[in-house]
Write a protein that holds these residues in place. Sequence first.
Motif, PDB file in Angstrom:
ATOM      1  N   ASN A  16       0.820  -1.215   0.000  1.00 53.76           N
ATOM      2  CA  ASN A  16       0.000   0.000   0.000  1.00 53.76           C
ATOM      3  C   ASN A  16       0.854   1.266   0.000  1.00 53.76           C
ATOM      4  O   ASN A  16       0.520   2.255  -0.665  1.00 53.76           O
ATOM      5  CB  ASN A  16      -0.935  -0.006   1.214  1.00 53.76           C
ATOM      6  N   ILE A  17       1.946   1.251   0.736  1.00 57.71           N
ATOM      7  CA  ILE A  17       2.856   2.406   0.738  1.00 57.71           C
ATOM      8  C   ILE A  17       3.441   2.613  -0.651  1.00 57.71           C
ATOM      9  O   ILE A  17       3.531   3.742  -1.148  1.00 57.71           O
ATOM     10  CB  ILE A  17       3.976   2.199   1.784  1.00 57.71           C
ATOM     11  N   LEU A  18       3.825   1.515  -1.293  1.00 59.07           N
ATOM     12  CA  LEU A  18       4.375   1.607  -2.647  1.00 59.07           C
ATOM     13  C   LEU A  18       3.328   2.158  -3.616  1.00 59.07           C
ATOM     14  O   LEU A  18       3.660   2.925  -4.526  1.00 59.07           O
ATOM     15  CB  LEU A  18       4.845   0.225  -3.100  1.00 59.07           C
ATOM     16  N   PHE A  19       2.071   1.805  -3.418  1.00 58.68           N
ATOM     17  CA  PHE A  19       1.001   2.306  -4.281  1.00 58.68           C
ATOM     18  C   PHE A  19       0.845   3.820  -4.147  1.00 58.68           C
ATOM     19  O   PHE A  19       0.697   4.534  -5.142  1.00 58.68           O
ATOM     20  CB  PHE A  19      -0.310   1.608  -3.927  1.00 58.68           C
ATOM     21  N   ILE A  20       0.896   4.316  -2.913  1.00 58.41           N
ATOM     22  CA  ILE A  20       0.804   5.773  -2.698  1.00 58.41           C
ATOM     23  C   ILE A  20       1.976   6.476  -3.372  1.00 58.41           C
ATOM     24  O   ILE A  20       1.811   7.526  -4.018  1.00 58.41           O
ATOM     25  CB  ILE A  20       0.778   6.081  -1.188  1.00 58.41           C
ATOM     26  N   ALA A  21       3.170   5.897  -3.248  1.00 57.12           N
ATOM     27  CA  ALA A  21       4.351   6.480  -3.900  1.00 57.12           C
ATOM     28  C   ALA A  21       4.175   6.508  -5.415  1.00 57.12           C
ATOM     29  O   ALA A  21       4.580   7.468  -6.083  1.00 57.12           O
ATOM     30  CB  ALA A  21       5.599   5.683  -3.526  1.00 57.12           C
TER      31      ALA A  21
END
Length: 743
Positions: free
Chosen positions: A365-370
Motif C-alpha cells: 500500500n505504501i508503494l502504491f501511494i508512492a
Amino acid sequence: MHYSRRLWLTLLVTCLLSFGVLLWLGGEIYQQAPPIPERVVTPDGTTVYTGEQIQNGQQAWFAAGGQQLGSVWGHGSYVAPDWSADWLHREALALRNIIAQDHFHATYDALSNEQQLVASGLMKQEMRQNTYNAQRNVIVISPQRAQAILQLSEHYDGLFSDAPAFHKLRVEYAMKENTLSSAVARNDLSAFFFWSAWAATTDRPGDSITYTSNWPHEELVGNTPSPSLGIWSVASVILLLGGIGALVWYHVRDEDETVKISPLKDPLFNVKLTPSMRATTKYFYVVIALFLVQILLGSMTAHYGVEGQDFFGIPLSRILPYTVLRSWHTQLSVLWIATAWLATGIYIAPLISGHEPRFQRAGVNILFIALLVLVVGSLAFGWLGTMGYLDARQNFYIGSQGLEFTNMGRMWQWLLFIGLIIWLLLVGRALWPALSHPSENRGLITLMFLAAVCIGLFYASSLMWGYRAHYAIIEYWRWWLVHLWVEGFFEVFATAVIALIFCRLGLVRPSAADKATLFSTIIFLFGGILGTLHHLYFTGAPISVIAWGSIFSALEVVPLSMVGIEAAHNYRLLSKAPWVQRYRWMIFFFVSVAFWNMVGAGLLGFAINPPISLYYVQGLNLTAAHGHAALFGVYGLLGIGLMLFCLRGLMEDHIWMDSLLKWAFWLMNIGLTMMVFLTLVPVGIYQAWASVDKGLWYARSAEVVHSSVVETLVWLRVPGDILFGFGGLSLAVFALRLLMKRR
C-alpha cells in the motif's frame, strides 16, 4: 557438469563479458566524444560562441521540449526537424553563398558551373576541416562562416520566439508560440545547434569521417556513408542467417517442455489469496486508467502532425502543446507497462512460495501511494517546466529533462528508484522461502528474482548523467535505461514469470521450462546487452561502436525469428484440459506478444538496425513504426496478459466476462496493425526515399512532413486509432464490471 549448471555458468560469463565490453566502449565514448570548446573564435580572436553558451543552449533545448521537439543526432520526435541536420544544411547553403559573393561578387545561383564548383569546394573544405585546437581549447572558424552563423542565429531566434514571420513554420513544426521567451536562451540555443552540426560535419583528428560517422546524409558537405557501414551491415546479415540456422537446429533437437498428462482441475482454482495479493488489485485499475489516458494523448499527438497548434480548430497548444502531450504519452507508456509487470511480481511471489511476510500488505500500500505521487507529480511538474514556469536548472531537477522515455526530473527519478528498491524487497522477502529450499521450480524462481534485482538496480543508470553532461554521454546512459532496463531485464523477468505461471498451472514440466527459459535468456542477453550500441552509431561515438553494435544487434534478432514456435506452443496449451479455457484470453495475449515480437521487434527492428539502413532512416517514421509495434505489441500486450492472470485469481469465476476480453483483444491488435502498416510504415518509407535522394534535412522538412502524401497517410491512421481506442475501452469496461459485480 549438470546441464542446468552449465547454462547458469554460461549466463554468468555472457553477462560479465558483455557488460565489460559495454563499459569499455562507454569509456571510449567519454574520451572520443566531440569536444566542447571554451570558445568558438575567428582568426582575429573574435568570439562567436563560448562553451558555456553551447552547454546553456543544450539545456535551453531540453527546457523547450528537447527530444519531444524535433531531434538532435537523430534521437527525438519526428514533426519538427532534426536540428543538427537542419542547421548543417542551412549553414552549408549560407556559407556557400557568402563565399560566392566574396570570390565572384554574385550569388551562388548566378555563377557559372565552374565557379559553382569552386565555391562548393571551398565551402566543403571549410566545414570538414577540423580546426579544434586542443591546447587552446578553441574552434577557429573563418569570418565567412561566422557571418553564416549570424544569419542562421537570426532564423532560429525568430522561429523560437513569437515573430509573425515564422508563424507558419512554427505551425508546421507543431511548436507553440514563444517557445523560448528569453532572447539570451535563443542565442544559446543557436550555439548548441551549431555545435551539434559542427560535430556532424567536421572530420575526426587524423580521419576522414566526422564525429558522427558522416551522419546525417548531406551531399553538400560530403556526408555520405563510409565503407565500414556497408561492410558491417553485410556481416550482420550473415551472422543473422547463421544464428537463425543454429537456433532452428536447437529447436529441432530440443525436447517438448509440456506435460504429457495435465491436471484434471485447475491447480489455482482454490488458492487462498493473501492480503498483499488482494492489495495488488488497485494497481491493475491504475494500469488501465493510465493506459486509457495514454491512448487519448497518442491520438492528440498524432493529430498535431497535421494541424500543428490546433486540435480540430481548438487552439489547444496554448495550454497543452505538442511537446507536453508527446512527453506524457511516452512517459505513461513506460509507467503503465512497468506498473502491470511490477504488480504481477508482487502478486505472484506469495503464490509461488506460499509465504506472506509480516507487514507485506502495508508495504504494498505504501508503494502504491508512492506510485500515485510519482505519476501525478512528474506529469504536473513536467508541464510546468515545458510551459516555461521553471528555469533550466529547476526543470532538470523537478520538471522535465527533455529526454525521450526518461523525461521526468531528477527528483522523480530518485523517487522511482527508491520505489523500485522497495518493490524488490517486497518481492524478495515473499520469495525467500522458495529461494532457500530446493524444489523443481527453484531455477525459474531464482531467474525471476535475479531479473527483479536487475530491474531495481539498473534503473540507477538514469542517475548517471548530470545537469551539464555532454550530450553524447547522456545518450550513452539513456540507452542503458531504455534498452537494457525496459527491453532487457523486464523481458527476462516476464519470461521467467510466464514460465512459472504455466508450471504452477501444471501445463509445462518445471525441469524443461527451467532449461528452456535459461537458454532463451542467454540467447537474448548475448545479443541484447551489446545490442544497446545500435542506438549510438551516430551520437558522437567512435567507429568501433558501429562494429560491435551491428554484430550484436543482428544476434538480438535471432531469438525473435523463432517466436512463432513459442506462439504455437502457447496456443496448444488451450487444448491440454477443459479448465485451461479459464485462462483463454491470457494465453491469447501471450500468443499475440509472440507475433509482435517477430514482426515489431524482429522484422521492423532489423529493417532499421543495420548501419547502412539506420544511416538513412534514423529519426524517421520507420523508427516510430518499430517503436509502436515493439513497445505496445510486445511489452504492452504482455503486461495486459500478466494483468489478466492476476485478475483471474483475484476475481470470482461467476463475474468473469470473456466476451469483452474478446473485443479488447481483437480491436487492439487490429487497431495496432492498421496504425503501423497504414500510416507509420508507409510514411517512413516515403521519408526514407527522400533521405536517400536529398538528405535527412529534406526527409524531416515541412515540405515532406506536410506534403499531401504524408498528411493523407496520417489521416488514414484515424480508423486504426478508433479501433484501438475501443479496444482499450472494452478492457476498461471489462475491469469495471468485475469491480461492480464483486462489490
